[in-house]
Write an enzyme that holds these catalytic residues in place. Structure first.
Site, mmCIF file in Angstrom:
data_model
loop_
_atom_site.group_PDB
_atom_site.id
_atom_site.type_symbol
_atom_site.label_atom_id
_atom_site.label_comp_id
_atom_site.label_asym_id
_atom_site.label_seq_id
_atom_site.Cartn_x
_atom_site.Cartn_y
_atom_site.Cartn_z
ATOM 1 N N ASN A 100 -58.306 30.257 -16.099
ATOM 2 C CA ASN A 100 -58.860 28.904 -16.060
ATOM 3 C C ASN A 100 -59.538 28.671 -17.407
ATOM 4 O OD1 ASN A 100 -60.260 26.560 -15.625
ATOM 5 N ND2 ASN A 100 -61.625 27.400 -14.044
ATOM 6 N N TRP A 101 -58.873 27.912 -18.246
ATOM 7 C CA TRP A 101 -59.404 27.720 -19.601
ATOM 8 C C TRP A 101 -60.530 26.697 -19.651
ATOM 9 C CZ3 TRP A 101 -54.724 27.702 -23.588
ATOM 10 C CH2 TRP A 101 -54.211 28.998 -23.655
ATOM 11 N N LYS A 102 -60.748 26.001 -18.547
ATOM 12 C CA LYS A 102 -61.801 24.973 -18.499
ATOM 13 C C LYS A 102 -61.633 24.011 -19.682
ATOM 14 C CE LYS A 102 -64.512 28.212 -15.880
ATOM 15 N NZ LYS A 102 -65.804 28.682 -15.415
ATOM 16 N N HIS B 10 -62.791 23.494 -7.664
ATOM 17 C CA HIS B 10 -63.599 24.444 -8.438
ATOM 18 C C HIS B 10 -65.067 24.044 -8.327
ATOM 19 C CE1 HIS B 10 -65.376 26.588 -11.798
ATOM 20 N NE2 HIS B 10 -64.324 27.390 -11.746
ATOM 21 N N GLU C 65 -67.352 23.869 -10.384
ATOM 22 C CA GLU C 65 -67.833 22.964 -11.438
ATOM 23 C C GLU C 65 -67.447 21.516 -11.125
ATOM 24 O OE1 GLU C 65 -66.215 25.165 -14.760
ATOM 25 O OE2 GLU C 65 -67.645 26.769 -14.342
ATOM 26 N N GLU D 185 -64.872 32.259 -5.252
ATOM 27 C CA GLU D 185 -65.644 32.337 -6.482
ATOM 28 C C GLU D 185 -67.117 32.071 -6.180
ATOM 29 O OE1 GLU D 185 -63.068 31.539 -10.190
ATOM 30 O OE2 GLU D 185 -63.722 29.611 -9.425
ATOM 31 N N GLY E 22 -69.311 32.723 -14.935
ATOM 32 C CA GLY E 22 -69.832 32.604 -16.295
ATOM 33 C C GLY E 22 -71.162 33.310 -16.523
ATOM 34 N N SER F 294 -66.731 36.058 -13.347
ATOM 35 C CA SER F 294 -67.034 37.158 -14.267
ATOM 36 C C SER F 294 -66.071 38.339 -14.151
ATOM 37 C CB SER F 294 -68.490 37.628 -14.105
ATOM 38 O OG SER F 294 -69.377 36.589 -14.503
ATOM 39 N N GLY G 181 -62.036 32.999 -15.894
ATOM 40 C CA GLY G 181 -62.459 31.955 -16.813
ATOM 41 C C GLY G 181 -62.541 32.478 -18.232
ATOM 42 N N GLY G 182 -63.752 32.817 -18.659
ATOM 43 C CA GLY G 182 -64.004 33.188 -20.049
ATOM 44 C C GLY G 182 -63.054 34.253 -20.591
HETATM 45 P P1 PGA Z 1 -65.612 33.191 -15.388
HETATM 46 O O1 PGA Z 1 -65.089 31.854 -14.640
HETATM 47 O O2 PGA Z 1 -64.505 34.199 -15.294
HETATM 48 O O3 PGA Z 1 -65.891 32.748 -16.794
HETATM 49 O O4 PGA Z 1 -66.829 33.642 -14.645
HETATM 50 C C1 PGA Z 1 -64.311 31.922 -13.484
HETATM 51 C C2 PGA Z 1 -63.970 30.548 -12.995
HETATM 52 O O5 PGA Z 1 -64.820 29.647 -13.071
HETATM 53 O O6 PGA Z 1 -62.832 30.292 -12.534
#
Ligand code: PGA
Length: 250
Positions: free
Chosen positions: A11-13, A98, A100, A168, A174, A212, A233-234
């Site tokens: 997930n590149w956001k 998600h 967010e 999640e 994050g 994470s 994500g990251g």
């Molecule tokens: P993260 O994000 O791996 O940076 O914690 C995961 C996500 O939000 O899908």
């Protein structure tokens, strides 16, 4: 069931400009081509990068996904993107619900469910995200919250082929913090029980862990029962981090 193919989705956001994104995707495609791996791999970039990535990743086996879609197929919804448009740009899947989006855009379970239905209507796999906040975890409400999100966010037309669940925990996204393996196992077992109870093919749905996930914890997390891959994500932004996570699944 042991025949669920693992899915590792990045997930590149809201990250990535065209040239750098294409370079990372190419580096990942080269790693995948050179190394046998069991997992299916997906990248969910910002929607504007779907078309150029689709062109450059053609034949690589890497699936592309959106990060959100509107429930409707078209219409007066400025700034929104329909599932059909994601598909048209080269997506095979889309993340819906998600945390967010739930937090920043007030998305409720009912909205997420409508988006998952839209994904299915367009022929996309819906990756439906669920997870508790830290306050809910500390208050002992995790299982109740996740079960309720699952029931409310999954449409009745969901099946093992068109829907993936991503657990999640909001407090793990994050932050570099992850639940214990026991906590992950407990929630994934709950999700599996709920899926089995509601859907004939509930045993076949893939349930991803996200929050994470890094090269150094991926193998442990993905070895937990009913963890069928990861939403990353990251650590998905650089092929040098994402590839070892994929390799961790074998
Ligand atoms: P993260 O994000 O791996 O940076 O914690 C995961 C996500 O939000 O899908």
């Amino acid at each position: 069931m042991t025949d669920r193919q693992a899915l590792i989705a990045g997930n590149w956001k809201m990250n990535g400009l065209t040239a750098a994104a294409l370079a990372e995707a190419k580096a990942l495609a080269e790693k995948l081509a050179a190394n046998p791996h069991k997992a299916q791999v997906a990248i969910c970039p910002p929607a504007i990068l779907l078309a150029p990535l689709a062109a450059s990743l053609s034949g690589s086996g890497i699936l592309l996904g959106g990060q959100d879609c509107h429930a409707k197929a078209s219409g007066a919804h400025t700034g929104d993107i329909a599932a059909e448009q994601l598909k048209d740009a080269g997506a095979a899947c889309v993340i819906v619900g998600h945390s967010e989006r739930r937090a920043d855009h007030g998305e409720t379970d009912a909205i997420v469910r409508a988006k998952a239905e839209a994904a299915h209507r367009a022929g996309l796999i819906a990756i439906v995200c669920l997870g508790e906040t830290l306050a809910q975890r500390d208050g002992g409400e995790t299982l109740k919250v996740v079960a309720s999100q699952l029931r409310g966010s999954l449409p009745d037309d969901a099946n093992a082929a068109n829907t993936v669940i991503a657990y999640e925990p909001v407090w793990a996204i994050g932050t570099g913090r992850t639940p214990t393996l026991e906590q992950v196992a407990e929630v994934h077992a709950l999700i599996r029980r709920e899926l089995r109870a509601r859907f004939d093919d509930g045993a076949g749905f893939r349930i991803l862990y996200g929050g994470s996930v890094k090269p150094d914890n991926a193998a442990q997390l993905m070895a937990v029962a009913d963890v069928d891959g990861a939403l990353v994500g990251g650590a998905s932004l650089k092929a040098g981090d994402f590839w070892p996570i994929i390799a961790a699944k074998g």
